[in-house]
Design a protein around this motif. Structure first.
Motif, PDB file in Angstrom:
ATOM      1  N   PHE A 191      33.318   7.559 -41.979  1.00 42.05           N
ATOM      2  CA  PHE A 191      31.865   7.662 -42.149  1.00 42.05           C
ATOM      3  C   PHE A 191      31.287   6.424 -42.830  1.00 42.05           C
ATOM      4  O   PHE A 191      30.083   6.352 -43.058  1.00 42.05           O
ATOM      5  CB  PHE A 191      31.503   8.909 -42.972  1.00 42.05           C
ATOM      6  CG  PHE A 191      31.478  10.176 -42.166  1.00 42.05           C
ATOM      7  CD1 PHE A 191      32.643  10.878 -41.906  1.00 42.05           C
ATOM      8  CD2 PHE A 191      30.288  10.677 -41.647  1.00 42.05           C
ATOM      9  CE1 PHE A 191      32.618  12.058 -41.157  1.00 42.05           C
ATOM     10  CE2 PHE A 191      30.251  11.848 -40.902  1.00 42.05           C
ATOM     11  CZ  PHE A 191      31.425  12.537 -40.652  1.00 42.05           C
ATOM     12  N   VAL A 239      34.120  -1.605 -40.314  1.00 44.93           N
ATOM     13  CA  VAL A 239      35.128  -1.526 -39.253  1.00 44.93           C
ATOM     14  C   VAL A 239      36.482  -1.779 -39.909  1.00 44.93           C
ATOM     15  O   VAL A 239      36.723  -2.851 -40.454  1.00 44.93           O
ATOM     16  CB  VAL A 239      34.850  -2.548 -38.132  1.00 44.93           C
ATOM     17  CG1 VAL A 239      35.979  -2.540 -37.114  1.00 44.93           C
ATOM     18  CG2 VAL A 239      33.515  -2.229 -37.450  1.00 44.93           C
ATOM     19  N   LEU A 240      37.347  -0.790 -39.899  1.00 44.68           N
ATOM     20  CA  LEU A 240      38.609  -0.843 -40.638  1.00 44.68           C
ATOM     21  C   LEU A 240      39.704  -1.555 -39.850  1.00 44.68           C
ATOM     22  O   LEU A 240      39.809  -1.400 -38.641  1.00 44.68           O
ATOM     23  CB  LEU A 240      39.068   0.584 -40.959  1.00 44.68           C
ATOM     24  CG  LEU A 240      38.071   1.443 -41.748  1.00 44.68           C
ATOM     25  CD1 LEU A 240      38.489   2.906 -41.717  1.00 44.68           C
ATOM     26  CD2 LEU A 240      37.934   0.953 -43.179  1.00 44.68           C
ATOM     27  N   VAL A 280      47.733   4.414 -36.261  1.00 38.92           N
ATOM     28  CA  VAL A 280      46.692   5.205 -36.935  1.00 38.92           C
ATOM     29  C   VAL A 280      45.448   5.248 -36.050  1.00 38.92           C
ATOM     30  O   VAL A 280      44.990   4.226 -35.552  1.00 38.92           O
ATOM     31  CB  VAL A 280      46.342   4.604 -38.321  1.00 38.92           C
ATOM     32  CG1 VAL A 280      45.197   5.375 -38.967  1.00 38.92           C
ATOM     33  CG2 VAL A 280      47.565   4.602 -39.217  1.00 38.92           C
ATOM     34  N   GLN A 281      44.943   6.454 -35.832  1.00 38.37           N
ATOM     35  CA  GLN A 281      43.743   6.627 -35.018  1.00 38.37           C
ATOM     36  C   GLN A 281      42.521   6.632 -35.922  1.00 38.37           C
ATOM     37  O   GLN A 281      42.550   7.225 -36.993  1.00 38.37           O
ATOM     38  CB  GLN A 281      43.779   7.969 -34.283  1.00 38.37           C
ATOM     39  CG  GLN A 281      45.000   8.190 -33.414  1.00 38.37           C
ATOM     40  CD  GLN A 281      44.995   7.254 -32.218  1.00 38.37           C
ATOM     41  OE1 GLN A 281      43.987   7.112 -31.547  1.00 38.37           O
ATOM     42  NE2 GLN A 281      46.118   6.595 -31.979  1.00 38.37           N
ATOM     43  N   VAL A 282      41.444   6.002 -35.447  1.00 40.07           N
ATOM     44  CA  VAL A 282      40.215   6.022 -36.234  1.00 40.07           C
ATOM     45  C   VAL A 282      39.050   6.447 -35.347  1.00 40.07           C
ATOM     46  O   VAL A 282      39.014   6.129 -34.152  1.00 40.07           O
ATOM     47  CB  VAL A 282      39.951   4.644 -36.894  1.00 40.07           C
ATOM     48  CG1 VAL A 282      39.672   3.576 -35.873  1.00 40.07           C
ATOM     49  CG2 VAL A 282      38.796   4.709 -37.883  1.00 40.07           C
ATOM     50  N   TRP A 283      38.161   7.220 -35.915  1.00 43.40           N
ATOM     51  CA  TRP A 283      36.915   7.578 -35.233  1.00 43.40           C
ATOM     52  C   TRP A 283      35.777   7.081 -36.114  1.00 43.40           C
ATOM     53  O   TRP A 283      35.592   7.550 -37.233  1.00 43.40           O
ATOM     54  CB  TRP A 283      36.806   9.088 -35.025  1.00 43.40           C
ATOM     55  CG  TRP A 283      35.546   9.461 -34.302  1.00 43.40           C
ATOM     56  CD1 TRP A 283      34.284   9.548 -34.834  1.00 43.40           C
ATOM     57  CD2 TRP A 283      35.399   9.752 -32.915  1.00 43.40           C
ATOM     58  NE1 TRP A 283      33.378   9.887 -33.859  1.00 43.40           N
ATOM     59  CE2 TRP A 283      34.030  10.027 -32.663  1.00 43.40           C
ATOM     60  CE3 TRP A 283      36.294   9.828 -31.846  1.00 43.40           C
ATOM     61  CZ2 TRP A 283      33.542  10.360 -31.403  1.00 43.40           C
ATOM     62  CZ3 TRP A 283      35.802  10.164 -30.593  1.00 43.40           C
ATOM     63  CH2 TRP A 283      34.447  10.424 -30.380  1.00 43.40           C
ATOM     64  N   ASN A 284      35.051   6.090 -35.619  1.00 46.82           N
ATOM     65  CA  ASN A 284      33.914   5.577 -36.379  1.00 46.82           C
ATOM     66  C   ASN A 284      32.689   6.458 -36.136  1.00 46.82           C
ATOM     67  O   ASN A 284      32.181   6.516 -35.026  1.00 46.82           O
ATOM     68  CB  ASN A 284      33.604   4.135 -35.954  1.00 46.82           C
ATOM     69  CG  ASN A 284      34.686   3.171 -36.385  1.00 46.82           C
ATOM     70  OD1 ASN A 284      35.049   3.108 -37.557  1.00 46.82           O
ATOM     71  ND2 ASN A 284      35.235   2.424 -35.434  1.00 46.82           N
ATOM     72  N   GLU A 285      32.252   7.130 -37.167  1.00 47.14           N
ATOM     73  CA  GLU A 285      31.054   7.965 -37.051  1.00 47.14           C
ATOM     74  C   GLU A 285      29.872   7.012 -37.196  1.00 47.14           C
ATOM     75  O   GLU A 285      29.349   6.793 -38.293  1.00 47.14           O
ATOM     76  CB  GLU A 285      31.057   9.037 -38.146  1.00 47.14           C
ATOM     77  CG  GLU A 285      30.033  10.121 -37.952  1.00 47.14           C
ATOM     78  CD  GLU A 285      30.228  10.916 -36.669  1.00 47.14           C
ATOM     79  OE1 GLU A 285      31.361  11.254 -36.319  1.00 47.14           O
ATOM     80  OE2 GLU A 285      29.215  11.179 -36.006  1.00 47.14           O
ATOM     81  N   ASN A 286      29.507   6.421 -36.077  1.00 46.32           N
ATOM     82  CA  ASN A 286      28.564   5.312 -36.075  1.00 46.32           C
ATOM     83  C   ASN A 286      27.110   5.816 -36.121  1.00 46.32           C
ATOM     84  O   ASN A 286      26.413   5.855 -35.106  1.00 46.32           O
ATOM     85  CB  ASN A 286      28.843   4.480 -34.811  1.00 46.32           C
ATOM     86  CG  ASN A 286      28.056   3.197 -34.777  1.00 46.32           C
ATOM     87  OD1 ASN A 286      27.168   2.961 -35.605  1.00 46.32           O
ATOM     88  ND2 ASN A 286      28.359   2.347 -33.814  1.00 46.32           N
ATOM     89  N   TYR A 338      45.129   9.997 -38.979  1.00 53.14           N
ATOM     90  CA  TYR A 338      43.801  10.053 -38.346  1.00 53.14           C
ATOM     91  C   TYR A 338      42.732   9.853 -39.423  1.00 53.14           C
ATOM     92  O   TYR A 338      42.712  10.604 -40.399  1.00 53.14           O
ATOM     93  CB  TYR A 338      43.563  11.400 -37.673  1.00 53.14           C
ATOM     94  CG  TYR A 338      44.510  11.699 -36.535  1.00 53.14           C
ATOM     95  CD1 TYR A 338      44.122  11.458 -35.219  1.00 53.14           C
ATOM     96  CD2 TYR A 338      45.783  12.211 -36.778  1.00 53.14           C
ATOM     97  CE1 TYR A 338      44.985  11.725 -34.164  1.00 53.14           C
ATOM     98  CE2 TYR A 338      46.658  12.475 -35.733  1.00 53.14           C
ATOM     99  CZ  TYR A 338      46.249  12.225 -34.428  1.00 53.14           C
ATOM    100  OH  TYR A 338      47.108  12.490 -33.393  1.00 53.14           O
ATOM    101  N   ILE A 339      41.882   8.849 -39.239  1.00 56.82           N
ATOM    102  CA  ILE A 339      40.810   8.611 -40.213  1.00 56.82           C
ATOM    103  C   ILE A 339      39.461   8.767 -39.516  1.00 56.82           C
ATOM    104  O   ILE A 339      39.146   8.057 -38.559  1.00 56.82           O
ATOM    105  CB  ILE A 339      40.926   7.203 -40.843  1.00 56.82           C
ATOM    106  CG1 ILE A 339      42.253   7.096 -41.621  1.00 56.82           C
ATOM    107  CG2 ILE A 339      39.737   6.938 -41.778  1.00 56.82           C
ATOM    108  CD1 ILE A 339      42.496   5.727 -42.249  1.00 56.82           C
ATOM    109  N   TRP A 340      38.682   9.728 -39.996  1.00 58.50           N
ATOM    110  CA  TRP A 340      37.315   9.931 -39.515  1.00 58.50           C
ATOM    111  C   TRP A 340      36.441   9.105 -40.455  1.00 58.50           C
ATOM    112  O   TRP A 340      36.232   9.476 -41.609  1.00 58.50           O
ATOM    113  CB  TRP A 340      36.975  11.413 -39.571  1.00 58.50           C
ATOM    114  CG  TRP A 340      35.733  11.817 -38.840  1.00 58.50           C
ATOM    115  CD1 TRP A 340      34.925  11.019 -38.092  1.00 58.50           C
ATOM    116  CD2 TRP A 340      35.161  13.130 -38.789  1.00 58.50           C
ATOM    117  NE1 TRP A 340      33.887  11.762 -37.565  1.00 58.50           N
ATOM    118  CE2 TRP A 340      34.008  13.056 -37.982  1.00 58.50           C
ATOM    119  CE3 TRP A 340      35.509  14.370 -39.347  1.00 58.50           C
ATOM    120  CZ2 TRP A 340      33.198  14.175 -37.730  1.00 58.50           C
ATOM    121  CZ3 TRP A 340      34.711  15.465 -39.095  1.00 58.50           C
ATOM    122  CH2 TRP A 340      33.565  15.370 -38.287  1.00 58.50           C
TER     123      TRP A 340
END
Lengths: 202, 202
Positions: free
Chosen positions: A173, A177-178, A184-190, A169-171
């Motif tokens: 910041f 855009v990876l 693998v889950q990603v959360w873009n802290e946009n 899991y990648i948060w």
């Protein structure tokens, strides 16, 4: 009713309000009081608290501590989630210092950087390690979550390294855009997107 | 189709992808390429770009620069929005250093703090002023937006001070739910809510 992003967001804001009321010694709260602070409709607040399994009593309201605990149970605050901060710049340090995370079962174990000047310093009780130690520590401590706060130009390479190290899991910041494998889950802290949404009527 | 929060968020992510492609010298891009990076459906990408006023050509795709410019026009990047950062701690400094904001017409003019050690330092070309100078500078520079990054215990008092100084929009990075008059807009950057949403299946 399911636990949507918006509901989770509202529940964490209620939690913040309730915690503050408890600190002030306030024992009960009404739905219009909460609604006014968040500038939302009080029927929404009642609906959300009913979802937690509680109805308010007319003219009495909700018990602050009881609702606070129900939110914690519903959002799983009791389960600890360990994470690494990757990039010990200002943002990484700010997140490492952010003490409120711990109330939500979110535990930053350590930070990583490649700058020799930052290695081995301690921030809020958390050590900064050289990035080369990440694969070993990820496995030994069984960490699945990384918070990526490196400069934009290093974002993709660092993310690849995290994935190779076993991070799931990648948060994110960074404004990049990876490119990541499907497991693998990603959360873009946009932040930019939020800012534009916030100021769109200016 | 209106400019919803989700659409704004997607458009900023497309913008980030397109900017990177331009830097690499890539001239055209297809909707599945963009969709795969964001793990969304490519029909969504086509729909969004059509909203911008452009249809892709079969087997040719979209012109990278053209779509990038259309996003900027739609999101109003050309109009500059000035802001102050209030609280020159790690988070405030990180935001002041975040150079990508400028591509979006978002301009941090200065920072404010009450710590004598921080006053008059310059971060990324932006000066840190004593908080007492905020009312005067807000009026003289006609600033309406403040980014609140002070410690939680100072959040409400500082917000009251911002409002009294003429600030109309507060981007709140503190975990406090602020009590504000109706003519002041607030955006709670709810990091905890985002984290819980991201990790809810762990």
């Amino acid at each position: 009713m399911i636990l949507t992003a918006k509901l989770i967001s509202r529940l964490t804001l209620y939690h913040s309000i309730l915690t503050e009321l408890e600190e002030e010694g306030t024992e009960t709260v009404s739905s219009p009081q909460i609604a006014e602070l968040l500038k939302i409709d009080d029927s929404q607040v009642r609906k959300d608290i009913k979802f937690l399994g509680k109805s308010g009593k007319t003219k009495v309201g909700y018990k602050v501590t009881e609702v606070r605990k129900l939110i914690e149970k519903t959002l799983g605050f009791e389960k600890t989630k360990d994470a690494f901060v990757v990039g010990a710049g200002n943002l990484g340090l700010a997140l490492a210092k952010y003490d409120d995370f711990k109330y939500y079962g979110f535990n930053i174990l350590a930070l990583f950087d490649n700058d020799p000047l930052k290695i081995d310093i301690t921030v809020n009780g958390k050590q900064v390690f050289h990035i080369a130690k990440l694969p070993d520590l990820t496995r030994r401590l069984n960490v699945e979550i990384a918070i990526l706060t490196v400069p934009k130009s290093f974002a993709q390479d660092t993310a690849d390294y995290l994935v190779a190290s076993g991070i799931k899991y990648i948060w994110n910041f960074t404004p990049t855009v990876l490119k990541l494998p499907d497991n693998v889950q990603v959360w873009n802290e946009n932040l930019i997107g939020n800012f534009l949404q916030f100021t769109k009527d200016i």
